[in-house]
Design a protein around this motif. Sequence first.
Motif, PDB file in Angstrom:
ATOM      1  N   ASP A 228       0.846  -1.190   0.000  1.00  0.00           N
ATOM      2  CA  ASP A 228       0.000   0.000   0.000  1.00  0.00           C
ATOM      3  C   ASP A 228       0.888   1.249   0.000  1.00  0.00           C
ATOM      4  OD1 ASP A 228      -2.524   1.341   0.199  1.00  0.00           O
ATOM      5  OD2 ASP A 228      -2.098   1.737   2.311  1.00  0.00           O
ATOM      6  N   PRO A 279      -2.656   4.148   8.975  1.00  0.00           N
ATOM      7  CA  PRO A 279      -3.809   3.894   8.101  1.00  0.00           C
ATOM      8  C   PRO A 279      -3.350   3.578   6.693  1.00  0.00           C
ATOM      9  CG  PRO A 279      -3.535   6.254   8.435  1.00  0.00           C
ATOM     10  CD  PRO A 279      -2.549   5.564   9.345  1.00  0.00           C
ATOM     11  N   SER A 280      -4.204   2.906   5.941  1.00  0.00           N
ATOM     12  CA  SER A 280      -3.906   2.639   4.546  1.00  0.00           C
ATOM     13  C   SER A 280      -4.005   3.952   3.767  1.00  0.00           C
ATOM     14  CB  SER A 280      -4.894   1.623   3.972  1.00  0.00           C
ATOM     15  OG  SER A 280      -6.202   2.186   3.934  1.00  0.00           O
ATOM     16  N   GLU A 282      -5.910   4.458   1.299  1.00  0.00           N
ATOM     17  CA  GLU A 282      -7.341   4.719   1.093  1.00  0.00           C
ATOM     18  C   GLU A 282      -7.953   5.384   2.327  1.00  0.00           C
ATOM     19  OE1 GLU A 282     -11.471   2.314  -0.030  1.00  0.00           O
ATOM     20  OE2 GLU A 282      -9.623   1.221   0.393  1.00  0.00           O
ATOM     21  N   GLN A 283      -7.621   4.882   3.521  1.00  0.00           N
ATOM     22  CA  GLN A 283      -8.146   5.494   4.741  1.00  0.00           C
ATOM     23  C   GLN A 283      -7.661   6.925   4.898  1.00  0.00           C
ATOM     24  OE1 GLN A 283      -6.560   2.421   7.369  1.00  0.00           O
ATOM     25  NE2 GLN A 283      -8.636   1.957   8.075  1.00  0.00           N
ATOM     26  N   LEU A 286      -9.571   9.162   2.565  1.00  0.00           N
ATOM     27  CA  LEU A 286     -10.924   9.401   3.077  1.00  0.00           C
ATOM     28  C   LEU A 286     -10.917  10.457   4.178  1.00  0.00           C
ATOM     29  CD1 LEU A 286     -12.495   5.808   3.301  1.00  0.00           C
ATOM     30  CD2 LEU A 286     -13.261   7.694   1.846  1.00  0.00           C
ATOM     31  N   ARG A 287      -9.942  10.372   5.076  1.00  0.00           N
ATOM     32  CA  ARG A 287      -9.898  11.305   6.206  1.00  0.00           C
ATOM     33  C   ARG A 287      -9.594  12.728   5.750  1.00  0.00           C
ATOM     34  NH1 ARG A 287      -6.793   7.193  10.482  1.00  0.00           N
ATOM     35  NH2 ARG A 287      -8.613   5.822  10.707  1.00  0.00           N
ATOM     36  N   LYS A 333     -17.329   7.058   8.225  1.00  0.00           N
ATOM     37  CA  LYS A 333     -16.695   6.171   7.260  1.00  0.00           C
ATOM     38  C   LYS A 333     -15.186   6.389   7.227  1.00  0.00           C
ATOM     39  CE  LYS A 333     -16.899   4.729   2.415  1.00  0.00           C
ATOM     40  NZ  LYS A 333     -17.524   4.972   1.085  1.00  0.00           N
ATOM     41  N   ALA A 334     -14.776   7.626   7.480  1.00  0.00           N
ATOM     42  CA  ALA A 334     -13.346   7.947   7.500  1.00  0.00           C
ATOM     43  C   ALA A 334     -12.695   7.588   8.828  1.00  0.00           C
ATOM     44  CB  ALA A 334     -13.145   9.434   7.217  1.00  0.00           C
ATOM     45  N   GLY A 335     -13.487   7.129   9.794  1.00  0.00           N
ATOM     46  CA  GLY A 335     -12.934   6.740  11.094  1.00  0.00           C
ATOM     47  C   GLY A 335     -12.607   7.910  11.992  1.00  0.00           C
ATOM     48  N   ASP A 361       0.490  10.783  10.143  1.00  0.00           N
ATOM     49  CA  ASP A 361       0.011   9.740   9.236  1.00  0.00           C
ATOM     50  C   ASP A 361       0.184  10.158   7.779  1.00  0.00           C
ATOM     51  OD1 ASP A 361      -0.696   8.062  11.288  1.00  0.00           O
ATOM     52  OD2 ASP A 361      -2.825   8.577  11.252  1.00  0.00           O
TER      53      ASP A 361
END
Length: 368
Positions: A228, A279-280, A282-283, A286-287, A333-335, A361
């Motif tokens: 990733d 986080p990945s 993708e995560q 999203l964030r 969804k983004a945590g 991150d």
Amino acid sequence: MSVHIDIAGLRPERIAVVPSPLAELCMALHALSEPGHHPGLQGWVTGVSAGLDPHLADRMCEADFLWRTLFSDLFLPAAGIPGGAALPGATLAEELDLLDKLTDEQFVDAALEFTCALPYSTRGTTALSAPELRRRALDLAAARGPQQVRFSERLLADPPRIRAWLRQFLEDCDAAFFAETWSRLRHQLASDARHKTDLLRRRGLAEALASISPAVALDESATRITVDKLGDGRTATRDGGLLLIPTSLGRPHLMVLHRYDWQPVLHYPVGSPELAAPPSVEQLTLRMAALSHPVRMRLCRSLARSAFTTSELTQVHGMTAPEISRHLSVLKKAGLVTTRRRGRYVLHQLDVTVVARLGSDFLEGILR
């Protein structure tokens, strides 16, 4: 976005975990050139920089694009030896001998990687044999400055001379500071290599890859490794093997050598594990996207102070319940938001720990 390594048909005995003094020297040069990437090495960087001979420091700047803006595959020469079975040398001298075994075409193309002019993951002509690629490489080198142009011109005109220059430079770095550093680090790296090799033997490749980084995974069919990263790439072991090379100075960088016709390499950091798994990509995306909306930023301001129900948020922000729910859904969804139930009420609150980590991150994600 990720890098994929096709390992279908790869025999377990063709997977090797082994330290590389030359790869670690690359990380040392990178840390000296980009200390901001490695805050944990500030003491080491300061000490080495203060003791550097001015002439060696000047030479270090001549080709720093080989380790500053990227990590040239020249520092992993075992991967380029035909047959895909060569291993890094136990000493820097052995590794430099492997570097000497690369053809001039391999050496030049790997050295010119910083220009982005040559194909990487696919077969292509080389800059030594294709005048149009040579011109393009020099044009793109010009964007990096006159120093890079001069080096590229000398490289294309006389590869043996540059190869001799680089070997002498690396040997001088070894004498000046790296030999002492390597004598301290090699035991840690050898210990990690033994541990990963034991995991491979007892628990399999999936377990060994998981111990390298949460960003590395083996698919269910055990035929493809996915790393990733904020980048795309693809390679295959073909008839060769797979090298896993630990680095101490390289944290947080996780590198994947996926040059066409070279043995794939995972160059991974060892050391103190993170408090939480990063986080990945993708995560992380999203964030960052969730927080880019001004309404969600205002909601976060409220949710950072206390837990609120959807109804309370509609009153505070003058919006309808469906609008608030839609924005909360994106944040959850983004945590970034947690929920808990109290009787018939559902309370939402910002996870300030996750938000506080976003900067580090993000930095780790782009440097990985």
